[in-house]
Scaffold this motif. Structure first.
Motif, PDB file in Angstrom:
ATOM      1  N   ARG A 214       0.900  -1.176  -0.175  1.00  0.00           N
ATOM      2  CA  ARG A 214       0.018   0.090  -0.130  1.00  0.00           C
ATOM      3  C   ARG A 214       0.792   1.339  -0.010  1.00  0.00           C
ATOM      4  O   ARG A 214       2.231   1.102   0.223  1.00  0.00           O
ATOM      5  N   PRO A 215       0.288   2.456  -0.263  1.00  0.00           N
ATOM      6  CA  PRO A 215       1.166   3.606   0.075  1.00  0.00           C
ATOM      7  C   PRO A 215       1.641   3.700   1.345  1.00  0.00           C
ATOM      8  O   PRO A 215       0.976   3.419   2.124  1.00  0.00           O
ATOM      9  N   ARG A 216       3.035   4.021   1.359  1.00  0.00           N
ATOM     10  CA  ARG A 216       3.778   4.079   2.573  1.00  0.00           C
ATOM     11  C   ARG A 216       3.978   2.590   2.963  1.00  0.00           C
ATOM     12  O   ARG A 216       4.543   2.536   4.415  1.00  0.00           O
ATOM     13  N   ARG A 217       3.592   1.678   2.532  1.00  0.00           N
ATOM     14  CA  ARG A 217       3.745   0.428   3.049  1.00  0.00           C
ATOM     15  C   ARG A 217       4.626  -0.651   2.223  1.00  0.00           C
ATOM     16  O   ARG A 217       4.165  -1.727   1.789  1.00  0.00           O
ATOM     17  N   GLY A 218       5.728  -0.020   1.639  1.00  0.00           N
ATOM     18  CA  GLY A 218       6.377  -0.658   0.720  1.00  0.00           C
ATOM     19  C   GLY A 218       7.792  -1.499   1.169  1.00  0.00           C
ATOM     20  O   GLY A 218       7.987  -1.813   2.455  1.00  0.00           O
ATOM     21  N   VAL A 219       8.760  -1.472   0.572  1.00  0.00           N
ATOM     22  CA  VAL A 219      10.241  -1.979   1.171  1.00  0.00           C
ATOM     23  C   VAL A 219      10.581  -1.015   2.174  1.00  0.00           C
ATOM     24  O   VAL A 219      11.118  -1.943   3.049  1.00  0.00           O
ATOM     25  N   ALA A 220      10.508   0.299   1.992  1.00  0.00           N
ATOM     26  CA  ALA A 220      11.126   0.887   3.081  1.00  0.00           C
ATOM     27  C   ALA A 220      10.268   0.691   4.577  1.00  0.00           C
ATOM     28  O   ALA A 220      10.868   0.610   5.557  1.00  0.00           O
ATOM     29  N   TYR A 221       8.815   0.410   4.335  1.00  0.00           N
ATOM     30  CA  TYR A 221       8.298  -0.049   5.464  1.00  0.00           C
ATOM     31  C   TYR A 221       8.679  -1.305   6.009  1.00  0.00           C
ATOM     32  O   TYR A 221       9.037  -1.327   7.293  1.00  0.00           O
ATOM     33  N   ASP A 222       8.990  -2.254   5.344  1.00  0.00           N
ATOM     34  CA  ASP A 222       9.676  -3.604   5.740  1.00  0.00           C
ATOM     35  C   ASP A 222      10.903  -3.517   6.363  1.00  0.00           C
ATOM     36  O   ASP A 222      11.259  -3.872   7.288  1.00  0.00           O
ATOM     37  N   LEU A 223      11.665  -2.695   5.839  1.00  0.00           N
ATOM     38  CA  LEU A 223      13.002  -2.255   6.671  1.00  0.00           C
ATOM     39  C   LEU A 223      12.636  -1.671   8.083  1.00  0.00           C
ATOM     40  O   LEU A 223      13.487  -2.086   8.887  1.00  0.00           O
ATOM     41  N   GLY A 224      11.797  -0.691   7.954  1.00  0.00           N
ATOM     42  CA  GLY A 224      11.620  -0.019   9.153  1.00  0.00           C
ATOM     43  C   GLY A 224      11.089  -1.368  10.243  1.00  0.00           C
ATOM     44  O   GLY A 224      11.410  -0.981  11.500  1.00  0.00           O
ATOM     45  N   CYS A 225      10.343  -2.199   9.688  1.00  0.00           N
ATOM     46  CA  CYS A 225       9.937  -3.104  10.667  1.00  0.00           C
ATOM     47  C   CYS A 225      10.818  -4.016  11.185  1.00  0.00           C
ATOM     48  O   CYS A 225      11.188  -4.158  12.342  1.00  0.00           O
ATOM     49  N   LEU A 226      11.966  -4.362  10.445  1.00  0.00           N
ATOM     50  CA  LEU A 226      13.107  -5.232  10.687  1.00  0.00           C
ATOM     51  C   LEU A 226      14.077  -4.763  11.661  1.00  0.00           C
ATOM     52  O   LEU A 226      14.446  -4.896  12.838  1.00  0.00           O
TER      53      LEU A 226
ATOM     54  N   GLU B 214      22.911  -7.725  -2.555  1.00  0.00           N
ATOM     55  CA  GLU B 214      22.209  -8.710  -3.335  1.00  0.00           C
ATOM     56  C   GLU B 214      20.941  -8.333  -4.056  1.00  0.00           C
ATOM     57  O   GLU B 214      20.447  -8.792  -4.852  1.00  0.00           O
ATOM     58  N   ARG B 215      20.442  -7.154  -3.671  1.00  0.00           N
ATOM     59  CA  ARG B 215      19.508  -6.439  -4.567  1.00  0.00           C
ATOM     60  C   ARG B 215      20.083  -6.093  -5.938  1.00  0.00           C
ATOM     61  O   ARG B 215      19.402  -6.083  -7.016  1.00  0.00           O
ATOM     62  N   ASP B 216      21.345  -5.704  -6.113  1.00  0.00           N
ATOM     63  CA  ASP B 216      22.017  -5.410  -7.402  1.00  0.00           C
ATOM     64  C   ASP B 216      22.152  -6.933  -8.118  1.00  0.00           C
ATOM     65  O   ASP B 216      21.937  -7.110  -9.167  1.00  0.00           O
ATOM     66  N   ALA B 217      22.547  -7.770  -7.158  1.00  0.00           N
ATOM     67  CA  ALA B 217      22.803  -9.174  -8.074  1.00  0.00           C
ATOM     68  C   ALA B 217      21.451  -9.695  -8.552  1.00  0.00           C
ATOM     69  O   ALA B 217      21.494 -10.560  -9.640  1.00  0.00           O
ATOM     70  N   GLN B 218      20.129  -9.382  -7.763  1.00  0.00           N
ATOM     71  CA  GLN B 218      18.806  -9.833  -8.429  1.00  0.00           C
ATOM     72  C   GLN B 218      18.491  -9.012  -9.295  1.00  0.00           C
ATOM     73  O   GLN B 218      17.369  -9.061  -9.761  1.00  0.00           O
ATOM     74  N   GLY B 219      19.310  -7.874 -10.005  1.00  0.00           N
ATOM     75  CA  GLY B 219      18.548  -7.126 -10.847  1.00  0.00           C
ATOM     76  C   GLY B 219      17.770  -6.046 -10.301  1.00  0.00           C
ATOM     77  O   GLY B 219      16.869  -5.303 -11.279  1.00  0.00           O
ATOM     78  N   ALA B 220      17.580  -5.689  -9.382  1.00  0.00           N
ATOM     79  CA  ALA B 220      16.738  -4.731  -8.636  1.00  0.00           C
ATOM     80  C   ALA B 220      17.517  -3.944  -7.743  1.00  0.00           C
ATOM     81  O   ALA B 220      17.446  -3.832  -6.402  1.00  0.00           O
ATOM     82  N   PRO B 221      18.320  -2.944  -8.326  1.00  0.00           N
ATOM     83  CA  PRO B 221      19.176  -2.168  -7.597  1.00  0.00           C
ATOM     84  C   PRO B 221      18.522  -1.080  -6.384  1.00  0.00           C
ATOM     85  O   PRO B 221      17.338  -0.962  -7.056  1.00  0.00           O
ATOM     86  N   ILE B 222      19.111  -0.823  -5.433  1.00  0.00           N
ATOM     87  CA  ILE B 222      18.493   0.328  -4.619  1.00  0.00           C
ATOM     88  C   ILE B 222      19.495   1.316  -4.465  1.00  0.00           C
ATOM     89  O   ILE B 222      20.793   1.126  -4.503  1.00  0.00           O
ATOM     90  N   ASP B 223      18.806   2.472  -4.096  1.00  0.00           N
ATOM     91  CA  ASP B 223      19.935   3.774  -3.572  1.00  0.00           C
ATOM     92  C   ASP B 223      19.565   3.896  -2.001  1.00  0.00           C
ATOM     93  O   ASP B 223      18.692   4.219  -1.426  1.00  0.00           O
ATOM     94  N   LEU B 224      20.543   3.344  -1.330  1.00  0.00           N
ATOM     95  CA  LEU B 224      20.597   3.583   0.245  1.00  0.00           C
ATOM     96  C   LEU B 224      20.220   4.709   0.780  1.00  0.00           C
ATOM     97  O   LEU B 224      19.497   4.950   1.572  1.00  0.00           O
ATOM     98  N   SER B 225      20.911   5.854   0.026  1.00  0.00           N
ATOM     99  CA  SER B 225      20.652   7.357   0.351  1.00  0.00           C
ATOM    100  C   SER B 225      18.945   7.729   0.554  1.00  0.00           C
ATOM    101  O   SER B 225      18.860   8.635   1.075  1.00  0.00           O
ATOM    102  N   LYS B 226      18.504   7.109  -0.333  1.00  0.00           N
ATOM    103  CA  LYS B 226      17.262   7.415  -0.454  1.00  0.00           C
ATOM    104  C   LYS B 226      16.274   6.338   0.108  1.00  0.00           C
ATOM    105  O   LYS B 226      15.265   6.890   1.132  1.00  0.00           O
TER     106      LYS B 226
END
Length: 280
Positions: free
Chosen positions: A193-205, A228-240
């Motif tokens: 959902r809005p505001r309940r994406g990958v960042a929310y998952d990481l916040g929970c962890l 591993e996100r890079d290796a899976q073809g789904a890179p992320i920007d940690l600063s964001k």
């Protein structure tokens, strides 16, 4: 699993089962649980097997809300959890095996819902196991958690309840799989959902990981997750990603403190970890 309808004196059990007769065996359990308004989370002898039952009584507003969801063709929470667990297992994540899910419907309203799972081999909650583990075990579990969560997110599956309490540690002695971590309680997923994406998952962890992991261990987890996100073809920007995760974590800390839960640090400085990840 096969779709099933079982008519009883208390209503109709509507759901899916892995083997014939399992939902019929549930009838007496659901009847008693609905009558006594019980929330179930226990092992029970059923169909000559010891199985894990997870059931919810649906009072007032929840009864109407979930009845409307069912009329709209949307899965109920326990049914959705069964589907999500099966999705995880089909993609070789370690998760409990769903055996049946059903709802008790009477006069057009959902009165009770229940999920049946195969019991897990001997296991421990991740926070308890990690706190008592050796440095080698801690390193191994951090690496596995980073790889599996990265793969989960690369496949666009957002757990939405990815607290460390919903991860357990324990090998399956009947399998050659050397992984030790297993994901539980995936009923919210996979819809972000809005505001309940990958960042929310990481916040929970991170809610408990910030205190449970050492600084070096947390840095190792974040760096490996990004790699591993890079290796899976789904890179992320940690600063964001990390500032969003930190904001979600702060909200979760406030919510826990308001309920009188276990105290953890309110704020977490994500900036050193974003810099470390950017040098990988």
């Amino acid at each position: 699993m096969k779709a099933v309808r079982v008519t009883t004196a208390d209503g109709t059990l509507v759901g899916h089962e892995e083997w014939p007769g399992l939902i019929a065996e549930l009838a007496h359990v659901v009847r008693a649980a609905e009558r006594d308004r019980l929330v179930l989370g226990c092992l029970r002898e059923l169909a000559n097997r010891r199985l894990w039952l997870k059931g919810d009584h649906l009072p007032g507003s929840a009864r109407w809300r979930y009845s409307l969801r069912r009329l709209a063709g949307l899965p109920l929470p326990r049914e959705r959890e069964a589907l999500n667990l099966q999705w995880l297992r089909e993609r070789l994540f370690r998760a409990p095996q769903p055996l049946a899910s059903c709802a008790l419907v009477r006069s057009g309203l959902v009165r009770y819902q229940i999920l049946v799972l195969a019991p897990l081999p001997e296991h421990r909650a991740f926070p308890d196991a990690f706190a008592a583990a050796s440095s080698l075990e801690r390193a191994r579990w951090i690496d596995e958690l980073a790889r599996e969560v990265a793969r989960l997110h690369a496949l666009h599956f957002v757990h939405r309840d990815l607290f460390l309490r919903n991860v357990v540690v324990g090998r399956d002695p009947a399998s050659t799989d050397e992984r030790e971590l297993c994901f539980l309680d995936a009923w919210h997923a996979p819809y972000a959902r809005p505001r309940r994406g990958v960042a929310y998952d990481l916040g929970c962890l991170l809610l408990d990981a910030v205190a449970l992991f050492s600084v070096d261990e947390l840095g190792r987890w974040i760096e490996l997750y990004a790699c591993e996100r890079d290796a899976q073809g789904a890179p992320i920007d940690l600063s964001k990603l990390l500032p969003k995760a930190a904001a979600h974590r702060s909200e979760l800390v406030s919510r826990r403190n308001a309920r009188g839960g276990a105290k953890v640090p309110q704020e977490w400085d994500w900036r050193p970890f974003a810099r470390a990840g950017s040098t990988r």
